[in-house]
Design an enzyme around this catalytic site. Structure first.
Site, PDB file in Angstrom:
ATOM      1  N   ILE A   1      31.665 -10.620 -79.668  1.00 29.67           N
ATOM      2  CA  ILE A   1      32.201 -11.962 -79.952  1.00 29.67           C
ATOM      3  C   ILE A   1      31.066 -12.824 -80.501  1.00 29.67           C
ATOM      4  CG2 ILE A   1      33.336 -14.022 -79.009  1.00 29.67           C
ATOM      5  CD1 ILE A   1      34.415 -12.314 -76.730  1.00 29.67           C
ATOM      6  N   THR A   2      31.231 -13.333 -81.723  1.00 28.35           N
ATOM      7  CA  THR A   2      30.194 -14.211 -82.279  1.00 28.35           C
ATOM      8  C   THR A   2      30.392 -15.623 -81.720  1.00 28.35           C
ATOM      9  OG1 THR A   2      31.465 -14.913 -84.233  1.00 28.35           O
ATOM     10  CG2 THR A   2      30.182 -12.866 -84.438  1.00 28.35           C
ATOM     11  N   GLY A   3      29.288 -16.333 -81.536  1.00 27.94           N
ATOM     12  CA  GLY A   3      29.379 -17.708 -81.031  1.00 27.94           C
ATOM     13  C   GLY A   3      29.982 -17.759 -79.642  1.00 27.94           C
ATOM     14  N   ALA A   4      29.556 -16.837 -78.769  1.00 28.53           N
ATOM     15  CA  ALA A   4      30.119 -16.781 -77.411  1.00 28.53           C
ATOM     16  C   ALA A   4      29.342 -17.664 -76.441  1.00 28.53           C
ATOM     17  CB  ALA A   4      30.145 -15.339 -76.917  1.00 28.53           C
TER      18      ALA A   4
ATOM     19  N   SER B   1      29.497 -20.939 -76.286  1.00 24.39           N
ATOM     20  CA  SER B   1      30.208 -22.151 -75.885  1.00 24.39           C
ATOM     21  C   SER B   1      31.672 -22.073 -76.298  1.00 24.39           C
ATOM     22  CB  SER B   1      29.550 -23.401 -76.504  1.00 24.39           C
ATOM     23  OG  SER B   1      29.873 -23.483 -77.874  1.00 24.39           O
ATOM     24  N   GLY B   2      32.440 -23.067 -75.861  1.00 24.65           N
ATOM     25  CA  GLY B   2      33.814 -23.256 -76.322  1.00 24.65           C
ATOM     26  C   GLY B   2      34.711 -22.029 -76.205  1.00 24.65           C
TER      27      GLY B   2
ATOM     28  N   TYR C   1      34.576 -27.248 -94.180  1.00 24.82           N
ATOM     29  CA  TYR C   1      35.024 -26.508 -92.991  1.00 24.82           C
ATOM     30  C   TYR C   1      36.421 -25.929 -93.211  1.00 24.82           C
ATOM     31  CZ  TYR C   1      36.945 -25.768 -88.288  1.00 24.82           C
ATOM     32  OH  TYR C   1      37.568 -25.239 -87.189  1.00 24.82           O
TER      33      TYR C   1
HETATM   34  P1  NDP Z   1      31.945 -24.570 -80.458  1.00 31.42           P
HETATM   35  O1  NDP Z   1      31.097 -25.467 -81.286  1.00 31.42           O
HETATM   36  O2  NDP Z   1      32.051 -24.849 -78.990  1.00 31.42           O
HETATM   37  O3  NDP Z   1      31.505 -23.073 -80.639  1.00 31.42           O
HETATM   38  C1  NDP Z   1      31.010 -22.591 -81.853  1.00 31.42           C
HETATM   39  C2  NDP Z   1      30.053 -21.461 -81.583  1.00 31.42           C
HETATM   40  O4  NDP Z   1      29.540 -20.998 -82.842  1.00 31.42           O
HETATM   41  C3  NDP Z   1      28.857 -21.873 -80.737  1.00 31.42           C
HETATM   42  O5  NDP Z   1      28.645 -20.848 -79.784  1.00 31.42           O
HETATM   43  C4  NDP Z   1      27.733 -21.936 -81.731  1.00 31.42           C
HETATM   44  O6  NDP Z   1      26.462 -21.613 -81.202  1.00 31.42           O
HETATM   45  C5  NDP Z   1      28.162 -20.832 -82.699  1.00 31.42           C
HETATM   46  N1  NDP Z   1      27.436 -20.908 -83.968  1.00 31.42           N
HETATM   47  C6  NDP Z   1      27.333 -21.949 -84.818  1.00 31.42           C
HETATM   48  N2  NDP Z   1      26.525 -21.633 -85.849  1.00 31.42           N
HETATM   49  C7  NDP Z   1      26.103 -20.362 -85.636  1.00 31.42           C
HETATM   50  C8  NDP Z   1      25.239 -19.488 -86.334  1.00 31.42           C
HETATM   51  N3  NDP Z   1      24.614 -19.861 -87.462  1.00 31.42           N
HETATM   52  N4  NDP Z   1      25.036 -18.253 -85.832  1.00 31.42           N
HETATM   53  C9  NDP Z   1      25.626 -17.865 -84.688  1.00 31.42           C
HETATM   54  N5  NDP Z   1      26.445 -18.659 -83.986  1.00 31.42           N
HETATM   55  C10 NDP Z   1      26.679 -19.901 -84.451  1.00 31.42           C
HETATM   56  O7  NDP Z   1      33.394 -24.656 -81.144  1.00 31.42           O
HETATM   57  P2  NDP Z   1      34.796 -23.952 -80.789  1.00 31.42           P
HETATM   58  O8  NDP Z   1      34.685 -23.096 -79.606  1.00 31.42           O
HETATM   59  O9  NDP Z   1      35.818 -25.010 -80.831  1.00 31.42           O
HETATM   60  O10 NDP Z   1      35.015 -23.050 -82.088  1.00 31.42           O
HETATM   61  C11 NDP Z   1      35.214 -21.667 -82.045  1.00 31.42           C
HETATM   62  C12 NDP Z   1      36.186 -21.243 -83.141  1.00 31.42           C
HETATM   63  O11 NDP Z   1      37.450 -21.844 -82.926  1.00 31.42           O
HETATM   64  C13 NDP Z   1      35.759 -21.646 -84.544  1.00 31.42           C
HETATM   65  O12 NDP Z   1      36.017 -20.563 -85.416  1.00 31.42           O
HETATM   66  C14 NDP Z   1      36.665 -22.811 -84.868  1.00 31.42           C
HETATM   67  O13 NDP Z   1      36.883 -22.922 -86.256  1.00 31.42           O
HETATM   68  C15 NDP Z   1      37.917 -22.383 -84.148  1.00 31.42           C
HETATM   69  N6  NDP Z   1      38.874 -23.433 -83.873  1.00 31.42           N
HETATM   70  C16 NDP Z   1      38.567 -24.469 -83.000  1.00 31.42           C
HETATM   71  C17 NDP Z   1      39.508 -25.449 -82.762  1.00 31.42           C
HETATM   72  C18 NDP Z   1      39.222 -26.580 -81.833  1.00 31.42           C
HETATM   73  O14 NDP Z   1      40.096 -27.424 -81.691  1.00 31.42           O
HETATM   74  N7  NDP Z   1      38.078 -26.648 -81.183  1.00 31.42           N
HETATM   75  C19 NDP Z   1      40.830 -25.404 -83.389  1.00 31.42           C
HETATM   76  C20 NDP Z   1      41.029 -24.287 -84.260  1.00 31.42           C
HETATM   77  C21 NDP Z   1      40.074 -23.347 -84.476  1.00 31.42           C
HETATM   78  P3  NDP Z   1      25.591 -22.667 -80.328  1.00 31.42           P
HETATM   79  O15 NDP Z   1      26.163 -22.599 -78.942  1.00 31.42           O
HETATM   80  O16 NDP Z   1      24.219 -22.097 -80.420  1.00 31.42           O
HETATM   81  O17 NDP Z   1      25.758 -24.001 -80.965  1.00 31.42           O
END
Ligand code: NDP
Length: 315
Positions: A7-10, A12-13, A190
């Protein structure tokens, strides 16, 4: 054996909530592919994930070298790859000026689309080799890139145009930083990147589903108004957005619930259909959603694929 999922970006969120949900089943080993190693370790610990259920590996999607290095490290680990979840994203709605990846590509499209495009292309062989009964490649989409919905019609709308900016490399030097060739707009960049994500999922499906049996899917997890995604928004927006989504649009979903939804797309035996964009109704039941005209345009999907191959050095 346990399933093995990247899972990429795991850190947070949604990504973290999904990692937690899967690790709690005891049936999955989660590879948390994150740019900030320490943050990811801390996040896993505070989510109560136990050590034998996850591994943190470094991945910065804003650098094509880092993507290639991650893939080398993963291959050397000799772990199987059963499911890949492209989840990480950046969102810069208030940015006045563009910022760039290590390769000089506008950051939102460079990270959300091109980094994931290279990653999934390079890891496809690993997935082919896996003997897991249900192999899946999931790319997180969004409603905001879908102009057939109310939320998708909030300006600035996603629009890839004739993709002259993308073809030029989104570098701000001899090409525009926007896919359609227009002036920089962080919110639109975005949304455009999310349209690319959804087009890529469908192009994968057309090119590889029949031969590999891999399920390719995308989803809109709901509006997770509390995640870090909105960290760059103005304070007033961050204060009002969660109650607005909870009480007015009723699209609000908690991080925990969104994690359960994505975990379903990873592992639920009933969600194996390929080429689908999943959404959930008010009772949290999944259904196959319709994509906007642009996000389901076959010719555009092929063109995004071909230009992206060149930009990441695969063609
Ligand atoms: P977060 O900002 O909480 O999570 C995003 C994650 O991506 C973080 O872990 C962040 O890392 C990571 N990230 C950012 N840049 C990089 C990079 N260059 N390399 C590796 N990792 C990176 O947002 P969400 O959890 O909300 O978003 C997750 C997905 O859900 C996204 O694809 C978003 O488009 C989608 N989404 C979100 C919605 C919402 O309402 N929130 C609605 C619809 C879709 P770090 O922790 O280091 O910052």
């Amino acid at each position: 054996r346990k399933g093995s999922v990247i899972i990429t970006g795991a850190s947070s969120g949604l990504g973290l909530a999904t990692a937690k949900a899967l690790s709690e089943t005891g049936k999955w080993h989660v590879i948390m592919a994150c740019r900030d190693f320490l943050k990811a370790e801390r996040a896993a610990k505070s989510a109560g994930m136990s050590k034998e259920n996850y591994t943190v590996m470094h991945l910065d999607l804003a650098s094509l070298d880092s993507v290639r290095q991650f893939v080398r490290n993963f291959k050397e680990s000799r772990r199987p790859l059963d499911v890949l979840v492209c989840n990480a994203a950046v969102y810069q709605p208030t940015a006045k000026e563009p910022t760039f990846t290590a390769d000089g590509i506008e950051l939102s499209v460079g990270t959300n689309h091109l980094g994931h495009f290279l990653l999934s292309r390079l890891l496809l062989d690993n997935m082919k080799q896996s003997d897991y009964p249900s192999k899946r490649l999931i790319i997180v989409g969004s409603i905001t890139g879908n102009t057939n919905t109310l939320a998708g019609n909030v300006p600035p709308k996603a629009n890839l145009g004739d993709m002259r900016g993308l073809a030029g490399g989104l570098n701000g030097l001899n090409s525009s930083t926007m896919i359609d060739g227009g002036d920089f707009d962080g919110a639109k960049a975005y949304k455009d990147s999310k349209v690319c994500n959804m087009l890529t999922m469908q192009e994968f499906h057309r090119r590889y589903h029949e031969d590999t049996g891999i399920t390719f899917a995308s989803l809109y997890p709901g509006c997770i108004a509390t995640t870090g995604l909105f960290r760059e928004h103005i304070p007033l927006f961050r204060l009002l957005f969660p109650p607005f989504q909870k009480f007015i649009t009723k699209g609000y979903v908690s991080e925990e619930e969104s994690g359960k939804r994505l975990a379903q797309v990873v592992s639920d035996p009933s969600l194996t259909k390929s080429g689908v964009y999943w959404s959930w109704n008010k009772d949290s039941a999944s259904f196959e959603n319709q994509l906007s005209e642009e996000a389901s345009d076959v010719a555009k999907a092929r063109r995004v694929w071909e230009i992206s191959e060149k930009l990441v050095g695969l063609a």
